[in-house]
Design an enzyme around this catalytic site. Structure first.
Site, short mmCIF file in Angstrom:
data_model
loop_
_atom_site.label_atom_id
_atom_site.label_comp_id
_atom_site.label_asym_id
_atom_site.label_seq_id
_atom_site.Cartn_x
_atom_site.Cartn_y
_atom_site.Cartn_z
N GLU A 79 -0.61 -41.85 90.23
CA GLU A 79 -1.53 -40.25 89.91
C GLU A 79 -3.38 -40.43 89.42
O GLU A 79 -3.97 -39.61 89.44
CB GLU A 79 -0.76 -40.14 89.16
N ASP A 80 -3.05 -41.81 88.74
CA ASP A 80 -4.48 -41.52 88.07
C ASP A 80 -5.63 -42.46 88.81
O ASP A 80 -6.65 -42.99 88.15
CB ASP A 80 -4.02 -41.95 86.61
N ASP A 142 8.38 -44.87 80.45
CA ASP A 142 7.20 -44.41 80.50
C ASP A 142 7.36 -43.89 79.15
O ASP A 142 6.51 -43.84 78.27
CB ASP A 142 6.80 -43.78 81.85
#
Ligand code: MN
Length: 711
Positions: A79-80, A142
């Site tokens: 994602e990042d 998370d």
């Protein structure tokens, strides 16, 4: 500030205890995460890798396998960062990549709607979409770390995230039996969402710390002394309940903190199930048990596999104390839930009789007996909790929940009846499919309309939901001309009769008489027409005729079938005709529901056949055959539960809709929880048809999320 060498040392610590291969994988994943997140900072100002490390640590505490921990290190990489699934596959292996792909898939699809209120559907979809349960566990780890560091975000964001945690993550942790994680998530969210209540409870708990500890000590002492005589190994511990559960209790029982006495739960841990029951006996002998508070979750485990005995007793001062008694194994499962199974050192006995939402876990545990590697075991651990529903998206990204097996046609009708009538197919995830396509979890569906398209009788076979079927019938009834319907119906019925060896000419007129009465129509042609537009089932009518012919052939003089008489709203067996009847309050049947009668002293009590009370009670009195008198026009009470995103005038809009539908409200209770409105209504309606029309109208009210009939 920590330097890179420190982080590597922490990763080394995490990898300790694994075999060479596992430890190698964990270190490789750490190196990759470290590189990928290089230069990124957390809101706390710390390097991003600290988050990856903490998530991996939580997963290790949960005793997860090496692949999950590796995937935990890399969970934000797709994602990042600039790295892709392919990169993870190359560097940290296929299994790790699959888990991370799952995490980012679920994040993108399910959690992109952040900021909105989370519906029950969304929560279930999260479950249904995570093909591997480890994906959910990584998301939980998370979230746990994100919650632990939530104070670094601005207030608005803290609220949104805490809401999401309360609505989605905490219930998920509970569902998986991970009570420790659930409690922590709840307490942090609670502190954000209701700062004042949290502070007050925290302050009061702290004030009473000494008193509480003294009480625990004395209880332990007395109990320990009694149990020592038996020579059963026991460990006794006591601690306050978590803050949010105290708060819930205050709300639920409408009590002030000072009036809640069972703030502590005493836990007695022993060796075997037998010892648990022996200890219970001693406790009940020594202290007076509070009636109605004993629960045997050993014989009847909860659906998340929780097992324990619960009882509440009064101590010397007459104050209630909650006591939980369980074995060591049960305790591990109670604290860690599903995660406990990754630490599977010895055989644990599970109650195989119990059917529950966790049956799949048990099944896998059975297989596990013949499997060496836990790696293999968890690979098989798929999430299949919601096998009754399917969750799909509209082009705008809204979630729709339909029954499993629902088709494109059902979806089209669920959006709008006009869209259903004109539906010729759909684009599902960018690909063209026909009306018959069966919806899969996570599908994004764009319906295609055709100007000249219209429903046909065949659509009744494609449609799986009642809503779609009703609409198709409605269309056929109002748009096909009578002649067309009669011809179509005659044709369909004759085909069905031919299968049973019945020729149309062989059917005597009086066979039709019963049918005309049963379907409340005027003449034979109405039955054909009804079949033609799908109102009546060709198979049912054919069965009725075949049965009629069979009974006529088998008629034996002297034998008479039970006669029925009409009695106000219902029709009962003749012999019960003099007795009064009433509708059961537990299930509130309305015309259209399948019903059954129970003979009681006061008369016949009429229940829905599906009534849960009826199913769970031991009925010793006769069951009376009852049915609806369709000619009676009356109002019947039934209960509805409505939920919605709360806003100004929502309650008013719901009430207006009910009034517009000519239903009468006899009670309305509502409350707001985390910006969601929950309302319980008792309404008076004419029957099932009226009810379903009303429910459809309420569903259409803006911001209403769910409408369901409750017992
Ligand atoms: Mn993260």
């Amino acid at each position: 500030m920590a330097n890179n060498a420190d982080y590597a040392a922490q990763a080394g610590e995490i990898s300790s205890g694994f075999d060479e291969k596992g430890a190698g994988l964990i270190m490789t994943a750490f190196d990759m995460a470290d590189k990928a997140h290089q230069g990124q900072l957390r809101m706390s100002g710390e390097p991003y890798i600290t988050h990856s490390l903490e998530v991996a640590k939580i997963l290790k505490e949960m005793k997860m396998d090496a692949v999950t921990i590796a995937a935990g290190f890399l969970h934000d990489v797709i994602e990042d960062t600039q790295y892709t699934v392919e990169d993870i596959k190359k560097i940290a292996g296929e299994n790790t990549a699959l888990l991370d792909e799952g995490v980012s898939h679920v994040t993108a699809k399910v959690f992109k709607t952040r900021g909105q209120i989370f519906s029950e559907s969304l929560k279930k979809m999260f479950f249904a979409m995570a093909k591997d349960i480890r994906v959910i566990i990584i998301k939980l780890a998370d979230r746990l770390h994100n919650m632990r560091t939530i104070r670094f975000l601005d207030e608005e964001k803290q609220k949104v995230i805490s809401n999401e945690t309360m609505n989605v993550y905490a219930p998920l942790a509970h569902r998986l039996g991970m009570e420790k994680v659930k409690s922590e998530l709840e307490d942090i969210s609670f502190a954000v969402l209701n700062q004042q209540a949290y502070r007050e409870i925290a302050k009061k708990i702290a004030e009473k710390k000494e008193e509480r500890e003294k009480r625990i000590e004395s209880l332990k002492e007395v109990l320990g002394l009694e149990l020592k005589k038996l020579n059963i190994p026991v460990e006794i511990s006591g601690r306050p309940k978590h803050f949010y559960s105290i708060y819930q209790k205050m709300i639920r029982e409408n009590k002030r903190f000072e009036n809640i006495y069972d703030l502590i739960a005493l836990r007695v841990i022993t060796d075997t199930t037998n010892s648990c029951y022996t200890i219970l006996g001693i406790i009940h002998n020594y202290w007076k048990p509070l009636p109605g508070r004993f629960k045997d979750y050993i014989a009847m485990p909860k659906s998340n596999m929780y097992q324990s005995l619960h009882t509440t007793v009064l101590d010397e001062a007459g104050r209630p104390v909650e006591i939980q008694i369980r074995t060591k194994d049960m305790d591990v499962i109670a604290e860690e839930g599903i995660a406990a199974h990754w630490n599977y050192k010895e055989e644990r006995a599970f109650d195989k009789k119990t059917d529950s939402a966790f049956a799949w876990v048990r099944q896998l545990l059975d297989w596990h007996g013949s499997m060496r590697e836990s790696e293999e075991f968890i690979k098989e651990l798929k999430v299949d909790l919601f096998d009754e529903e399917v969750f799909v998206f509209t082009p705008k990204g809204e979630v729709k929940e339909l029954i499993k097996g629902a088709t494109v046609l059902d979806f089209a009708y669920s959006v709008h009846s006009d869209l259903g009538d004109k539906c010729i197919g759909a684009k599902v995830n960018g690909k063209w499919v026909t009306l018959k396509y069966e919806l899969q979890n996570g599908d994004r569906i764009d319906i295609l309309k055709g100007a000249t398209q219209h429903p046909t009788v065949d659509w009744l076979k494609i449609a799986k939901t009642a809503k779609a079927k009703n609409r198709v019938r409605h269309w056929l009834r109002t748009n096909q001309n009578i002649k067309e319907n009669i011809d179509k119906g005659t044709h369909l019925l004759n085909e069905m009769l031919a299968k049973k060896g019945v020729k149309p000419d062989d059917i005597p007129e009086d066979a039709w008489g019963g049918l005309i009465e049963q379907y409340s129509v005027k003449e034979k042609d109405d039955i054909f027409a009804g079949i033609g537009y799908g109102e009546f089932s060709d198979a049912k009518v054919a069965n009725h005729i075949a049965r009629f012919l069979k009974e006529r052939r088998e008629f034996v003089p002297g034998y008479e079938k039970a006669k029925h008489v009409t009695k106000g709203e219902i029709i009962v067996q003749d012999e019960f005709g003099d007795i009064s009847y009433k509708f059961a309050k537990c299930c509130n049947p309305v015309p259209g529901d399948e019903i059954t009668g129970i003979f009681t002293k006061k008369g016949i009590s009429v229940h829905r056949k599906s009534c849960a009370m009826l199913a769970s009670s031991n009925i010793t009195t006769p069951i009376v055959d009852v049915s609806w008198n369709e000619k009676a026009e009356n109002f019947y009470m039934c209960r509805l539960k409505v939920t919605g995103r709360n806003r100004e005038h929502l309650v008013n809009d719901i009430l207006t809709t009910i009034a517009k539908n000519n239903a009468l409200i006899s009670s309305f209770n509502s409350g707001v929880l985390y910006e969601n409105l929950e309302a319980d209504l008792a309404i008076n309606i004419k029957g099932q048809k009226h009810l379903s029309e009303l429910m459809t109208s309420i569903r259409k009210v803006k911001d209403v999320l769910t409408v369901e009939r409750i017992d």
